[in-house]
Structure formats: structure tokens, C-alpha cells
Write a protein that holds these residues in place. Structure first.
Motif, PDB file in Angstrom:
ATOM      1  N   LEU A 235      -6.777   0.438   2.956  1.00  0.00           N
ATOM      2  CA  LEU A 235      -5.404  -0.029   2.737  1.00  0.00           C
ATOM      3  C   LEU A 235      -4.883   0.431   1.377  1.00  0.00           C
ATOM      4  O   LEU A 235      -3.705   0.774   1.232  1.00  0.00           O
ATOM      5  N   ALA A 236      -5.765   0.457   0.387  1.00  0.00           N
ATOM      6  CA  ALA A 236      -5.354   0.906  -0.948  1.00  0.00           C
ATOM      7  C   ALA A 236      -5.007   2.394  -0.959  1.00  0.00           C
ATOM      8  O   ALA A 236      -4.137   2.841  -1.710  1.00  0.00           O
ATOM      9  N   ILE A 237      -5.681   3.163  -0.109  1.00  0.00           N
ATOM     10  CA  ILE A 237      -5.436   4.606  -0.059  1.00  0.00           C
ATOM     11  C   ILE A 237      -4.143   4.920   0.700  1.00  0.00           C
ATOM     12  O   ILE A 237      -3.297   5.696   0.240  1.00  0.00           O
ATOM     13  N   PHE A 238      -3.976   4.300   1.864  1.00  0.00           N
ATOM     14  CA  PHE A 238      -2.832   4.631   2.724  1.00  0.00           C
ATOM     15  C   PHE A 238      -1.594   3.777   2.456  1.00  0.00           C
ATOM     16  O   PHE A 238      -0.503   4.122   2.903  1.00  0.00           O
ATOM     17  N   LYS A 239      -1.761   2.640   1.769  1.00  0.00           N
ATOM     18  CA  LYS A 239      -0.657   1.771   1.338  1.00  0.00           C
ATOM     19  C   LYS A 239       0.324   1.403   2.461  1.00  0.00           C
ATOM     20  O   LYS A 239       1.530   1.677   2.371  1.00  0.00           O
ATOM     21  N   PRO A 240      -0.157   0.760   3.526  1.00  0.00           N
ATOM     22  CA  PRO A 240       0.782   0.221   4.521  1.00  0.00           C
ATOM     23  C   PRO A 240       1.355  -1.105   4.024  1.00  0.00           C
ATOM     24  O   PRO A 240       1.073  -1.536   2.905  1.00  0.00           O
ATOM     25  N   PHE A 241       2.129  -1.764   4.855  1.00  0.00           N
ATOM     26  CA  PHE A 241       2.674  -3.095   4.559  1.00  0.00           C
ATOM     27  C   PHE A 241       3.558  -3.106   3.306  1.00  0.00           C
ATOM     28  O   PHE A 241       3.690  -4.131   2.640  1.00  0.00           O
ATOM     29  N   GLY A 242       4.139  -1.968   2.927  1.00  0.00           N
ATOM     30  CA  GLY A 242       4.996  -1.931   1.750  1.00  0.00           C
ATOM     31  C   GLY A 242       4.254  -2.084   0.441  1.00  0.00           C
ATOM     32  O   GLY A 242       4.848  -2.487  -0.580  1.00  0.00           O
ATOM     33  N   LEU A 243       2.987  -1.765   0.412  1.00  0.00           N
ATOM     34  CA  LEU A 243       2.199  -1.919  -0.819  1.00  0.00           C
ATOM     35  C   LEU A 243       2.683  -0.985  -1.931  1.00  0.00           C
ATOM     36  O   LEU A 243       2.487  -1.275  -3.116  1.00  0.00           O
ATOM     37  N   GLU A 244       3.323   0.121  -1.568  1.00  0.00           N
ATOM     38  CA  GLU A 244       3.722   1.086  -2.592  1.00  0.00           C
ATOM     39  C   GLU A 244       4.807   0.529  -3.523  1.00  0.00           C
ATOM     40  O   GLU A 244       4.940   0.989  -4.671  1.00  0.00           O
ATOM     41  N   VAL A 245       5.582  -0.468  -3.081  1.00  0.00           N
ATOM     42  CA  VAL A 245       6.663  -0.995  -3.920  1.00  0.00           C
ATOM     43  C   VAL A 245       6.165  -2.048  -4.905  1.00  0.00           C
ATOM     44  O   VAL A 245       6.901  -2.463  -5.799  1.00  0.00           O
ATOM     45  N   TRP A 246       4.895  -2.467  -4.744  1.00  0.00           N
ATOM     46  CA  TRP A 246       4.381  -3.535  -5.594  1.00  0.00           C
ATOM     47  C   TRP A 246       3.731  -3.020  -6.877  1.00  0.00           C
ATOM     48  O   TRP A 246       3.389  -3.798  -7.766  1.00  0.00           O
ATOM     49  N   GLN A 247       3.528  -1.716  -6.996  1.00  0.00           N
ATOM     50  CA  GLN A 247       2.918  -1.112  -8.181  1.00  0.00           C
ATOM     51  C   GLN A 247       1.568  -1.780  -8.491  1.00  0.00           C
ATOM     52  O   GLN A 247       0.732  -1.904  -7.612  1.00  0.00           O
ATOM     53  N   TRP A 248       1.376  -2.235  -9.741  1.00  0.00           N
ATOM     54  CA  TRP A 248       0.078  -2.823 -10.108  1.00  0.00           C
ATOM     55  C   TRP A 248      -0.189  -4.141  -9.384  1.00  0.00           C
ATOM     56  O   TRP A 248      -1.343  -4.541  -9.191  1.00  0.00           O
ATOM     57  N   GLN A 249       0.861  -4.831  -8.953  1.00  0.00           N
ATOM     58  CA  GLN A 249       0.676  -6.087  -8.234  1.00  0.00           C
ATOM     59  C   GLN A 249       0.062  -5.879  -6.847  1.00  0.00           C
ATOM     60  O   GLN A 249      -0.435  -6.830  -6.227  1.00  0.00           O
TER      61      GLN A 249
END
Length: 310
Positions: A23-37
Motif C-alpha cells: 500500500l505504501a508503494i502503490f498509494k491507493p485510497f488517496g494516500l498520496e494527498v496525505w504526505q507524511w501523515q
């Protein structure tokens, strides 16, 4: 905490860590907008994964009635792991979907509609988690199968060594000690019993027919309907006779001969005539000398056979 618990916990931690890493590699669920969070949310998903694994273990043990066991063979372990995945995958997907709704649906005042709970989002989460679970499941399946097949081969080798030793001691020492509770005997036999290799015995049934033979020549007895098939070595050749009798009658007649054991509901064998033990993930069999018949050992008698052979 025993070794089995430690192994189970380590497997669950590694599996959850693998999913979180993906999940950290592919960043689904809108993880890319959270930056360090995003890393905080990944830790939250990791914790949910461990909780889901614990809950699934409870369901398997008390509802499905499949407790964790490393002594029931590779087939049981693989079957249990498959059921674990079928229960855990939709469960952890639901927990993650709820986490997305309550903890990840807004960032710095901005709404993230893709994380609001809905059937579409649940299906999306289920597909992602199912794919990752399938990948990690293949890894553990291969590892478990390789490990337990190797262990079964080693155990079978040791059992065959013990069988040869057992046969040698029984054939050379008339006072060879036997266990108190061999297979099939509810009352057991004395610890010290004569070998009886050269003794003759007469097996009788409900009719006037009978079979006389030397104990050392008996290969096995098989239940066939209302009859029993007596397989013996006669003048160097394998011979079979049918008697109208029950296995209980045969047990009562042969209970003083510790080498004759009940290994299955339908079979009694002479351990002195077993050529080798064959075992795999599905069953254990006794390969007989001369006839080369494969006599099955029922699951309930496997441990008894192991104890008998030491």
C-alpha cells in the motif's frame, strides 16, 4: 507462549507488513494527498490488519471448529489457511473501508470523496486486499508445503528405522518388551510376552471352517463384509483364506501376540511382515512383504503406531 503461538504471530505480522508495504508503494485510497501523515494511516491499517487476524483466529477456532494445529499434516494446514483467507479478507476490507471513511475522508479541510464509505469503495478495497492476500497466501502455501513435506519425509524415514529395529529385537529376543497399549487392544498385553514366531494358531469363525498357520507367516487380516480375509505365507507363496468371522473375534484370538496389531477398522497386520512404512500428507500405509499390499493406517491409529515403534 509456545513455539506454535510464536510462529502464528510472526506469520500474521509478516503478512500484515507485506500488505502495508504494498500500500505504501502503490498509494491507493488517496494516500498520496496525505504526505507524511500517510505513514500514520499505514500504521493504523497495520493495526487493523493484526486485529482482524486475531478475530479471524477466534472465528476459526470456536465457530468453524478448526483450531490451529501443526500436527495434523500439510493438508489440514493449507485447508485452514484457505478458510482463514476467505474469512479475513472481507473482514479486514470492511475495517479498512470504515477507517477510510472516518479517518481519511478529509485532509486540511478538503473532502476526499473516494474514501467515503460506499459499496463501490468496499468492493475496491476488497479487490485490492484480496489480490495482496492471494500473493502472500501463495508464499506461505509454498513455504508450509515445502517445510511439512520435508518433515514428513524425515519422520517416515525415522519410523522405518524404528520398524527395522523393532522387528530385529522382536525376532532375536523372546522376552522383548512391548508397550502396554498396542493398537486395537482395549485391555492391552503384558509388557513381556513370548515372541511366538514358531507357534501355530488356529483361527475359527461362525462355521466349522478354520485356518491354521504359524504366527510368523501371517501377513494381515482384512474385514470383508461378514467375512475376514486371512492373508498368509504358505510354502513361500502368498495364500488367502476366507472365514465367516468378525474382526473382534480375530482380536480376541490374537491378543496374546503383540506383533499383531489393529491399524484400521478393517485391518490387522503382523508388524513382523511389514516391509516399509509409506506416509504422505493424505495417509499412512504399511507395505507388506511378499504380497506388496498397501494396508492403510487410520488417522486415529497413526499416533498409536508411532508410540508402539518408539
Amino acid at each position: 507462549m509456545n513455539q506454535g503461538h510464536k510462529q502464528t504471530i510472526s506469520i500474521r505480522i509478516v503478512s500484515c507488513a507485506f500488505i502495508v508495504l504494498a500500500l505504501a508503494i502503490f498509494k491507493p485510497f488517496g494516500l498520496e494527498v496525505w504526505q507524511w501523515q500517510a505513514y500514520i494511516h499505514l500504521l493504523g491499517i497495520f493495526a487493523l490488519g493484526l486485529f482482524s487476524c486475531f478475530l479471524t483466529e477466534v472465528i476459526l477456532k470456536y465457530v468453524v471448529r478448526m483450531p490451529r494445529s501443526y500436527d495434523r499434516g500439510v493438508s489440514y494446514i493449507i485447508s485452514r489457511n484457505l478458510r482463514f483467507q476467505c474469512i479475513n479478507t472481507p473482514l479486514v476490507s470492511l475495517l479498512i473501508c470504515l477507517y477510510r471513511h472516518f479517518a481519511m475522508s478529509s485532509s486540511r479541510g478538503l473532502q476526499i470523496p473516494s474514501n467515503v464509505f460506499s459499496l463501490t469503495n468496499y468492493i475496491e478495497t476488497l479487490v485490492i486486499i484480496a489480490f495482496l492476500s492471494f500473493a502472500i497466501g501463495l508464499y506461505w502455501r509454498f513455504k508450509f508445503r515445502s517445510h511439512y513435506l520435508a518433515a514428513e519425509l524425515e519422520e517416515t524415514r525415522l519410523l522405518n528405522e524404528q520398524l527395522k529395529k523393532f522387528q530385529k529385537e522382536a525376532s532375536t529376543d523372546p522376552s522383548h518388551p512391548f508397550p502396554d497399549s498396542p493398537m486395537g487392544g482395549e485391555e492391552g498385553v503384558p509388557k513381556v510376552s513370548p515372541r511366538g514366531d514358531l507357534e501355530g494358531v488356529t483361527l475359527t469363525g461362525a462355521t466349522n471352517e478354520h485356518v491354521s498357520l504359524k504366527i510368523s507367516d501371517l501377513l494381515y487380516i482384512e474385514a470383508v463384509g461378514n467375512y475376514v480375509k486371512v492373508c498368509q505365507l504358505h510354502d513361500g507363496e502368498v495364500k488367502t483364506n476366507m472365514l465367516r468371522a468378525t474382526m473382534k473375534q480375530m482380536e480376541d484370538t490374537l491378543q496374546s501376540y503383540p506383533m499383531i496389531v489393529r491399524c484400521h477398522r478393517a485391518f490387522m497386520v503382523n508388524l513382523g511382515q511389514v516391509d516399509q512404512i509409506s506416509s504422505n500428507s493424505r495417509a499412512m500405509q504399511l507395505i507388506m512383504r511378499h504380497s506388496h499390499d498397501a494396508i492403510p493406517v487410520s488417522r486415529s491409529n497413526v499416533s498409536k503406531l508411532k508410540n508402539l515403534l518408539g
